[in-house]
Design a protein around this motif. Structure first.
Motif, PDB file in Angstrom:
ATOM      1  N   LEU A  27      41.192  36.630  49.090  1.00 23.45           N
ATOM      2  CA  LEU A  27      42.287  36.210  48.217  1.00 23.45           C
ATOM      3  C   LEU A  27      41.765  35.731  46.864  1.00 23.45           C
ATOM      4  CD1 LEU A  27      44.523  34.483  50.887  1.00 23.45           C
ATOM      5  CD2 LEU A  27      44.803  36.759  49.876  1.00 23.45           C
ATOM      6  N   MET A  28      40.573  35.127  46.843  1.00 19.54           N
ATOM      7  CA  MET A  28      39.957  34.770  45.566  1.00 19.54           C
ATOM      8  C   MET A  28      39.552  36.037  44.808  1.00 19.54           C
ATOM      9  SD  MET A  28      39.998  31.587  44.879  1.00 19.54           S
ATOM     10  CE  MET A  28      38.693  31.264  43.732  1.00 19.54           C
ATOM     11  N   GLN A  29      39.120  37.039  45.542  1.00 17.03           N
ATOM     12  CA  GLN A  29      38.793  38.310  44.905  1.00 17.03           C
ATOM     13  C   GLN A  29      40.045  38.944  44.297  1.00 17.03           C
ATOM     14  OE1 GLN A  29      35.665  39.669  44.504  1.00 17.03           O
ATOM     15  NE2 GLN A  29      34.980  37.681  45.252  1.00 17.03           N
ATOM     16  N   ALA A  30      41.195  38.782  44.971  1.00 14.94           N
ATOM     17  CA  ALA A  30      42.468  39.290  44.444  1.00 14.94           C
ATOM     18  C   ALA A  30      42.847  38.530  43.172  1.00 14.94           C
ATOM     19  CB  ALA A  30      43.571  39.175  45.490  1.00 14.94           C
ATOM     20  N   ALA A  31      42.606  37.224  43.146  1.00 14.94           N
ATOM     21  CA  ALA A  31      42.877  36.437  41.943  1.00 14.94           C
ATOM     22  C   ALA A  31      41.954  36.864  40.810  1.00 14.94           C
ATOM     23  CB  ALA A  31      42.720  34.946  42.235  1.00 14.94           C
ATOM     24  N   ARG A  32      40.720  37.146  41.123  1.00 11.01           N
ATOM     25  CA  ARG A  32      39.777  37.618  40.098  1.00 11.01           C
ATOM     26  C   ARG A  32      40.221  38.964  39.536  1.00 11.01           C
ATOM     27  NH1 ARG A  32      35.770  35.837  36.719  1.00 11.01           N
ATOM     28  NH2 ARG A  32      35.036  37.738  35.747  1.00 11.01           N
ATOM     29  N   ALA A  33      40.703  39.841  40.416  1.00  6.31           N
ATOM     30  CA  ALA A  33      41.207  41.137  39.959  1.00  6.31           C
ATOM     31  C   ALA A  33      42.416  40.947  39.043  1.00  6.31           C
ATOM     32  CB  ALA A  33      41.566  42.018  41.152  1.00  6.31           C
ATOM     33  N   ALA A  34      43.289  39.997  39.379  1.00  6.72           N
ATOM     34  CA  ALA A  34      44.438  39.697  38.515  1.00  6.72           C
ATOM     35  C   ALA A  34      43.957  39.213  37.155  1.00  6.72           C
ATOM     36  CB  ALA A  34      45.345  38.659  39.178  1.00  6.72           C
ATOM     37  N   THR A  35      42.918  38.395  37.144  1.00  2.67           N
ATOM     38  CA  THR A  35      42.337  37.930  35.882  1.00  2.67           C
ATOM     39  C   THR A  35      41.851  39.104  35.052  1.00  2.67           C
ATOM     40  OG1 THR A  35      41.605  35.869  36.903  1.00  2.67           O
ATOM     41  CG2 THR A  35      40.524  36.498  34.858  1.00  2.67           C
ATOM     42  N   ASP A  36      41.066  39.964  35.676  1.00  6.79           N
ATOM     43  CA  ASP A  36      40.476  41.102  34.964  1.00  6.79           C
ATOM     44  C   ASP A  36      41.532  42.067  34.444  1.00  6.79           C
ATOM     45  OD1 ASP A  36      38.011  39.996  35.539  1.00  6.79           O
ATOM     46  OD2 ASP A  36      37.616  41.342  37.226  1.00  6.79           O
ATOM     47  N   GLU A  37      42.587  42.270  35.209  1.00  9.51           N
ATOM     48  CA  GLU A  37      43.608  43.250  34.858  1.00  9.51           C
ATOM     49  C   GLU A  37      44.717  42.707  33.967  1.00  9.51           C
ATOM     50  OE1 GLU A  37      45.050  44.841  38.561  1.00  9.51           O
ATOM     51  OE2 GLU A  37      42.997  45.122  39.287  1.00  9.51           O
ATOM     52  N   LEU A  38      45.043  41.406  34.089  1.00 10.79           N
ATOM     53  CA  LEU A  38      46.248  40.888  33.450  1.00 10.79           C
ATOM     54  C   LEU A  38      46.038  39.840  32.369  1.00 10.79           C
ATOM     55  CD1 LEU A  38      48.350  40.458  36.729  1.00 10.79           C
ATOM     56  CD2 LEU A  38      48.437  42.370  35.114  1.00 10.79           C
ATOM     57  N   SER A  39      44.897  39.184  32.366  1.00 13.98           N
ATOM     58  CA  SER A  39      44.728  38.073  31.427  1.00 13.98           C
ATOM     59  C   SER A  39      44.664  38.573  29.988  1.00 13.98           C
ATOM     60  CB  SER A  39      43.457  37.279  31.742  1.00 13.98           C
ATOM     61  OG  SER A  39      43.347  36.206  30.822  1.00 13.98           O
ATOM     62  N   GLY A  40      45.407  37.899  29.130  1.00 16.29           N
ATOM     63  CA  GLY A  40      45.402  38.224  27.712  1.00 16.29           C
ATOM     64  C   GLY A  40      44.574  37.253  26.903  1.00 16.29           C
ATOM     65  N   CYS A  41      43.821  36.415  27.570  1.00 21.48           N
ATOM     66  CA  CYS A  41      43.049  35.379  26.888  1.00 21.48           C
ATOM     67  C   CYS A  41      41.557  35.647  27.074  1.00 21.48           C
ATOM     68  CB  CYS A  41      43.410  34.009  27.461  1.00 21.48           C
ATOM     69  SG  CYS A  41      42.535  32.656  26.680  1.00 21.48           S
ATOM     70  N   CYS A  42      40.848  35.842  25.971  1.00 19.68           N
ATOM     71  CA  CYS A  42      39.412  36.134  26.090  1.00 19.68           C
ATOM     72  C   CYS A  42      38.561  34.878  26.200  1.00 19.68           C
ATOM     73  CB  CYS A  42      38.950  36.985  24.914  1.00 19.68           C
ATOM     74  SG  CYS A  42      39.065  36.144  23.325  1.00 19.68           S
ATOM     75  N   TRP A  43      39.050  33.721  25.763  1.00 22.32           N
ATOM     76  CA  TRP A  43      38.229  32.515  25.790  1.00 22.32           C
ATOM     77  C   TRP A  43      38.382  31.701  27.058  1.00 22.32           C
ATOM     78  CZ3 TRP A  43      40.762  27.803  25.805  1.00 22.32           C
ATOM     79  CH2 TRP A  43      42.107  27.833  25.438  1.00 22.32           C
ATOM     80  N   TRP A  44      39.447  31.876  27.828  1.00 15.48           N
ATOM     81  CA  TRP A  44      39.605  31.188  29.111  1.00 15.48           C
ATOM     82  C   TRP A  44      40.498  32.029  30.027  1.00 15.48           C
ATOM     83  CZ3 TRP A  44      37.154  26.500  30.008  1.00 15.48           C
ATOM     84  CH2 TRP A  44      37.370  25.946  31.266  1.00 15.48           C
TER      85      TRP A  44
END
Length: 67
Positions: A27-44
């Motif tokens: 589930l942490m790996q799924a959260a990491r994938a969400a970060t990589d795919e969806l995050s619009g913030c490069c600094w955090w």
């Protein structure tokens, strides 16, 4: 923090629990994938998943405007 210690969250509903899990957890790996795919913030970059009965039912990430 030892596994016997419990953090008290005053806003936590009754009969609910908050668990810390290792980054190797699926589930942490799924959260990491969400970060990589969806995050619009490069600094955090931050991602999250909402889980019910062991199944991811929603995912999201921060949409920072500072690129």
């Amino acid at each position: 923090m030892s596994t016997k210690e419990q953090v008290q969250y005053p806003y936590m509903p009754a009969n609910r629990e908050f668990k810390f899990v290792p980054v190797s957890d699926p589930l942490m790996q799924a959260a990491r994938a969400a970060t990589d795919e969806l995050s619009g913030c490069c600094w955090w970059p931050t991602g999250a998943v909402l889980v019910r009965d062991g199944e991811v039912i929603a995912r999201g990430a921060n949409q920072g405007t500072w690129q």
